[in-house]
Design a protein around this motif. Structure first.
Motif, PDB file in Angstrom:
ATOM      1  N   PRO A  93       0.815  -1.229   0.000  1.00 52.17           N
ATOM      2  CA  PRO A  93       0.000   0.000   0.000  1.00 52.17           C
ATOM      3  C   PRO A  93       0.845   1.274   0.000  1.00 52.17           C
ATOM      4  O   PRO A  93       0.475   2.267  -0.632  1.00 52.17           O
ATOM      5  CB  PRO A  93      -0.822  -0.122   1.286  1.00 52.17           C
ATOM      6  N   TYR A  94       1.988   1.241   0.704  1.00 54.39           N
ATOM      7  CA  TYR A  94       2.884   2.394   0.691  1.00 54.39           C
ATOM      8  C   TYR A  94       3.493   2.592  -0.698  1.00 54.39           C
ATOM      9  O   TYR A  94       3.610   3.722  -1.182  1.00 54.39           O
ATOM     10  CB  TYR A  94       4.009   2.207   1.715  1.00 54.39           C
ATOM     11  N   LEU A  95       3.883   1.482  -1.331  1.00 54.84           N
ATOM     12  CA  LEU A  95       4.465   1.570  -2.669  1.00 54.84           C
ATOM     13  C   LEU A  95       3.454   2.152  -3.648  1.00 54.84           C
ATOM     14  O   LEU A  95       3.801   2.958  -4.520  1.00 54.84           O
ATOM     15  CB  LEU A  95       4.928   0.190  -3.142  1.00 54.84           C
ATOM     16  N   GLN A  96       2.196   1.753  -3.492  1.00 50.57           N
ATOM     17  CA  GLN A  96       1.140   2.278  -4.365  1.00 50.57           C
ATOM     18  C   GLN A  96       0.915   3.763  -4.124  1.00 50.57           C
ATOM     19  O   GLN A  96       0.717   4.537  -5.073  1.00 50.57           O
ATOM     20  CB  GLN A  96      -0.149   1.481  -4.145  1.00 50.57           C
ATOM     21  N   GLU A  97       0.944   4.160  -2.858  1.00 51.90           N
ATOM     22  CA  GLU A  97       0.783   5.576  -2.520  1.00 51.90           C
ATOM     23  C   GLU A  97       1.922   6.400  -3.130  1.00 51.90           C
ATOM     24  O   GLU A  97       1.691   7.478  -3.704  1.00 51.90           O
ATOM     25  CB  GLU A  97       0.773   5.767  -1.002  1.00 51.90           C
ATOM     26  N   ILE A  98       3.137   5.897  -2.996  1.00 50.18           N
ATOM     27  CA  ILE A  98       4.301   6.606  -3.544  1.00 50.18           C
ATOM     28  C   ILE A  98       4.215   6.681  -5.060  1.00 50.18           C
ATOM     29  O   ILE A  98       4.542   7.706  -5.667  1.00 50.18           O
ATOM     30  CB  ILE A  98       5.605   5.897  -3.114  1.00 50.18           C
ATOM     31  N   ASN A  99       3.749   5.599  -5.677  1.00 49.37           N
ATOM     32  CA  ASN A  99       3.601   5.554  -7.135  1.00 49.37           C
ATOM     33  C   ASN A  99       2.664   6.668  -7.615  1.00 49.37           C
ATOM     34  O   ASN A  99       2.948   7.362  -8.598  1.00 49.37           O
ATOM     35  CB  ASN A  99       3.073   4.183  -7.548  1.00 49.37           C
ATOM     36  N   LYS A 101       1.831   9.439  -5.855  1.00 48.82           N
ATOM     37  CA  LYS A 101       2.403  10.728  -5.467  1.00 48.82           C
ATOM     38  C   LYS A 101       3.504  11.173  -6.425  1.00 48.82           C
ATOM     39  O   LYS A 101       3.588  12.353  -6.792  1.00 48.82           O
ATOM     40  CB  LYS A 101       2.974  10.621  -4.047  1.00 48.82           C
ATOM     41  N   CYS A 102       4.346  10.229  -6.845  1.00 46.51           N
ATOM     42  CA  CYS A 102       5.521  10.566  -7.652  1.00 46.51           C
ATOM     43  C   CYS A 102       5.297  10.402  -9.150  1.00 46.51           C
ATOM     44  O   CYS A 102       6.134  10.847  -9.944  1.00 46.51           O
ATOM     45  CB  CYS A 102       6.704   9.694  -7.238  1.00 46.51           C
ATOM     46  N   SER A 103       4.204   9.735  -9.535  1.00 47.43           N
ATOM     47  CA  SER A 103       3.936   9.460 -10.956  1.00 47.43           C
ATOM     48  C   SER A 103       5.118   8.751 -11.605  1.00 47.43           C
ATOM     49  O   SER A 103       5.473   9.027 -12.754  1.00 47.43           O
ATOM     50  CB  SER A 103       3.627  10.762 -11.709  1.00 47.43           C
ATOM     51  N   SER A 104       5.752   7.858 -10.849  1.00 42.43           N
ATOM     52  CA  SER A 104       6.929   7.139 -11.330  1.00 42.43           C
ATOM     53  C   SER A 104       6.898   5.702 -10.836  1.00 42.43           C
ATOM     54  O   SER A 104       6.158   5.360  -9.902  1.00 42.43           O
ATOM     55  CB  SER A 104       8.214   7.823 -10.839  1.00 42.43           C
ATOM     56  N   THR A 105       7.706   4.853 -11.458  1.00 39.21           N
ATOM     57  CA  THR A 105       7.809   3.448 -11.057  1.00 39.21           C
ATOM     58  C   THR A 105       8.399   3.340  -9.652  1.00 39.21           C
ATOM     59  O   THR A 105       9.310   4.097  -9.284  1.00 39.21           O
ATOM     60  CB  THR A 105       8.708   2.681 -12.041  1.00 39.21           C
ATOM     61  N   VAL A 106       7.869   2.401  -8.862  1.00 37.42           N
ATOM     62  CA  VAL A 106       8.367   2.177  -7.506  1.00 37.42           C
ATOM     63  C   VAL A 106       8.819   0.721  -7.383  1.00 37.42           C
ATOM     64  O   VAL A 106       8.099  -0.200  -7.786  1.00 37.42           O
ATOM     65  CB  VAL A 106       7.286   2.490  -6.448  1.00 37.42           C
ATOM     66  N   LEU A 107      10.020   0.523  -6.821  1.00 33.75           N
ATOM     67  CA  LEU A 107      10.596  -0.807  -6.655  1.00 33.75           C
ATOM     68  C   LEU A 107      10.875  -1.076  -5.179  1.00 33.75           C
ATOM     69  O   LEU A 107      11.151  -0.149  -4.417  1.00 33.75           O
ATOM     70  CB  LEU A 107      11.926  -0.928  -7.420  1.00 33.75           C
ATOM     71  N   PHE A 108      10.814  -2.356  -4.804  1.00 31.58           N
ATOM     72  CA  PHE A 108      11.291  -2.768  -3.485  1.00 31.58           C
ATOM     73  C   PHE A 108      12.336  -3.848  -3.709  1.00 31.58           C
ATOM     74  O   PHE A 108      12.089  -4.822  -4.429  1.00 31.58           O
ATOM     75  CB  PHE A 108      10.160  -3.313  -2.605  1.00 31.58           C
ATOM     76  N   LYS A 120       9.780  -6.530  -5.924  1.00 30.38           N
ATOM     77  CA  LYS A 120       8.429  -5.997  -6.125  1.00 30.38           C
ATOM     78  C   LYS A 120       8.522  -4.764  -7.016  1.00 30.38           C
ATOM     79  O   LYS A 120       9.402  -3.919  -6.834  1.00 30.38           O
ATOM     80  CB  LYS A 120       7.788  -5.619  -4.779  1.00 30.38           C
ATOM     81  N   GLU A 121       7.615  -4.679  -7.978  1.00 28.50           N
ATOM     82  CA  GLU A 121       7.620  -3.542  -8.897  1.00 28.50           C
ATOM     83  C   GLU A 121       6.197  -3.036  -9.098  1.00 28.50           C
ATOM     84  O   GLU A 121       5.279  -3.823  -9.328  1.00 28.50           O
ATOM     85  CB  GLU A 121       8.198  -3.957 -10.252  1.00 28.50           C
ATOM     86  N   ILE A 122       6.013  -1.741  -8.973  1.00 22.83           N
ATOM     87  CA  ILE A 122       4.735  -1.110  -9.296  1.00 22.83           C
ATOM     88  C   ILE A 122       5.023  -0.092 -10.397  1.00 22.83           C
ATOM     89  O   ILE A 122       5.686   0.926 -10.160  1.00 22.83           O
ATOM     90  CB  ILE A 122       4.099  -0.437  -8.075  1.00 22.83           C
ATOM     91  N   ASN A 123       4.562  -0.420 -11.591  1.00 22.12           N
ATOM     92  CA  ASN A 123       4.863   0.392 -12.774  1.00 22.12           C
ATOM     93  C   ASN A 123       3.586   0.579 -13.577  1.00 22.12           C
ATOM     94  O   ASN A 123       3.102  -0.352 -14.212  1.00 22.12           O
ATOM     95  CB  ASN A 123       5.941  -0.310 -13.617  1.00 22.12           C
ATOM     96  N   THR A 124       3.035   1.765 -13.533  1.00 19.48           N
ATOM     97  CA  THR A 124       1.782   2.030 -14.242  1.00 19.48           C
ATOM     98  C   THR A 124       2.005   2.330 -15.719  1.00 19.48           C
ATOM     99  O   THR A 124       1.063   2.389 -16.489  1.00 19.48           O
ATOM    100  CB  THR A 124       1.055   3.237 -13.604  1.00 19.48           C
ATOM    101  N   ASN A 125       3.281   2.486 -16.106  1.00 15.90           N
ATOM    102  CA  ASN A 125       3.610   2.760 -17.507  1.00 15.90           C
ATOM    103  C   ASN A 125       4.515   1.659 -18.033  1.00 15.90           C
ATOM    104  O   ASN A 125       5.729   1.753 -17.987  1.00 15.90           O
ATOM    105  CB  ASN A 125       4.294   4.125 -17.642  1.00 15.90           C
ATOM    106  N   ARG A 126       3.922   0.575 -18.492  1.00 14.94           N
ATOM    107  CA  ARG A 126       4.681  -0.603 -18.897  1.00 14.94           C
ATOM    108  C   ARG A 126       5.567  -0.370 -20.116  1.00 14.94           C
ATOM    109  O   ARG A 126       6.480  -1.118 -20.380  1.00 14.94           O
ATOM    110  CB  ARG A 126       3.720  -1.760 -19.197  1.00 14.94           C
TER     111      ARG A 126
END
Length: 256
Positions: A93-99, A101-108, A120-126
């Motif tokens: 949920p934090y990674l999604q929030e950061i994604n 907020k930042c409009s950028s890919t988030v990795l763990f 873990k990768e959250i990338n809304t722009n594949r």
């Protein structure tokens, strides 16, 4: 299981797993003599256990020192265990929030003996090439790599660090060593276009209740969207949410 009798176990397997458990609990690379002193298993049998576990990837043996640590096969088991303990679930949920907020890919990323790996990768722009995806090992000059260089135990990262530094010019190594002091103090790391042109990153650590590094959260995007210093408003947000995430794992954050 109820149908199993207490005595129906494989003693050699118990001994072997006891060796692996001992190495895991020591939290540092161990030489053969160290393991022998701690386990009291005969040298001939201990060689067999260690060689078998090394061939299976359960353990890893450093070529230069001969020391043993947990191996790559356990990365898979560890990632499964992480999921079972809800670490990934809790941090997502934090990674999604950061994604958002930042409009950028988030990795763990988590640590492996080959270096930090994206788990873990959250990338809304594949269609956007960030140079990293799940399973990618990140170099020491990336913002993620800088964090692991700063906060991981020196013994655990020694071989990785030496190998990474050999691929960099001496002046770059000096810059990274100088930057490490800032990262230790501020708990945030920046990297300008470390893997892909026009793509930069910023990372922050996630600590547990033992103040050990659980992993790193990294924001990756077009260079103009990614902060390059701690004065940026987005950097302040990331530093704050970094503390919030770590506190959730029992870390006691101190005031700056």
């Amino acid at each position: 299981m109820e149908g199993l009798k207490k005595g129906t176990t494989i003693q050699s397997l118990q001994v072997g797993m006891g060796i692996v458990d001992l190495i895991a609990k020591q939290g540092k690379p161990l030489k053969f003599t160290d393991i022998h002193d701690l386990t009291k298993v005969t040298k001939s049998n201990l060689y067999k256990y260690l060689n078998t576990f090394t061939q299976l990837g359960i353990l890893y043996r450093y070529k230069d020192s001969g020391e043993y640590v947990l191996g790559s096969r356990l990365i898979e088991y560890g990632m499964s265990a992480v999921d079972q303990e809800n670490v990934i679930d809790r941090i997502t949920p934090y990674l999604q929030e950061i994604n958002v907020k930042c409009s950028s890919t988030v990795l763990f990323s988590s640590w492996t003996h080959n270096g930090p790996m994206v788990v873990k990768e959250i990338n809304t722009n594949r269609g956007f090439n960030i140079g990293a995806q799940k399973g990618t090992l990140l170099p020491i000059h990336s913002s993620t790599g800088k964090l692991f260089r700063a906060f991981m135990d020196e013994q655990l990262i020694r071989e990785w660090k030496e190998k990474e530094f050999m691929q960099l010019p001496p002046e770059r190594v000096s810059e990274l060593e100088e930057e490490r002091r800032f990262i230790l103090e501020r708990k945030i790391a920046f990297a300008r276009e470390p893997l892909v042109s026009s793509v930069s990153s910023v990372s922050f650590p996630v600590f547990n209740f033992k103040e050990k590094l659980l992993g790193a959260v990294t924001i990756v995007g077009f260079s103009e969207l990614i902060p390059q210093n701690e004065e940026n408003e987005l950097s302040h947000y990331l530093i704050q949410i970094s503390k919030e995430i770590s506190i959730g794992f029992g870390y006691r954050a101190t005031a700056d």
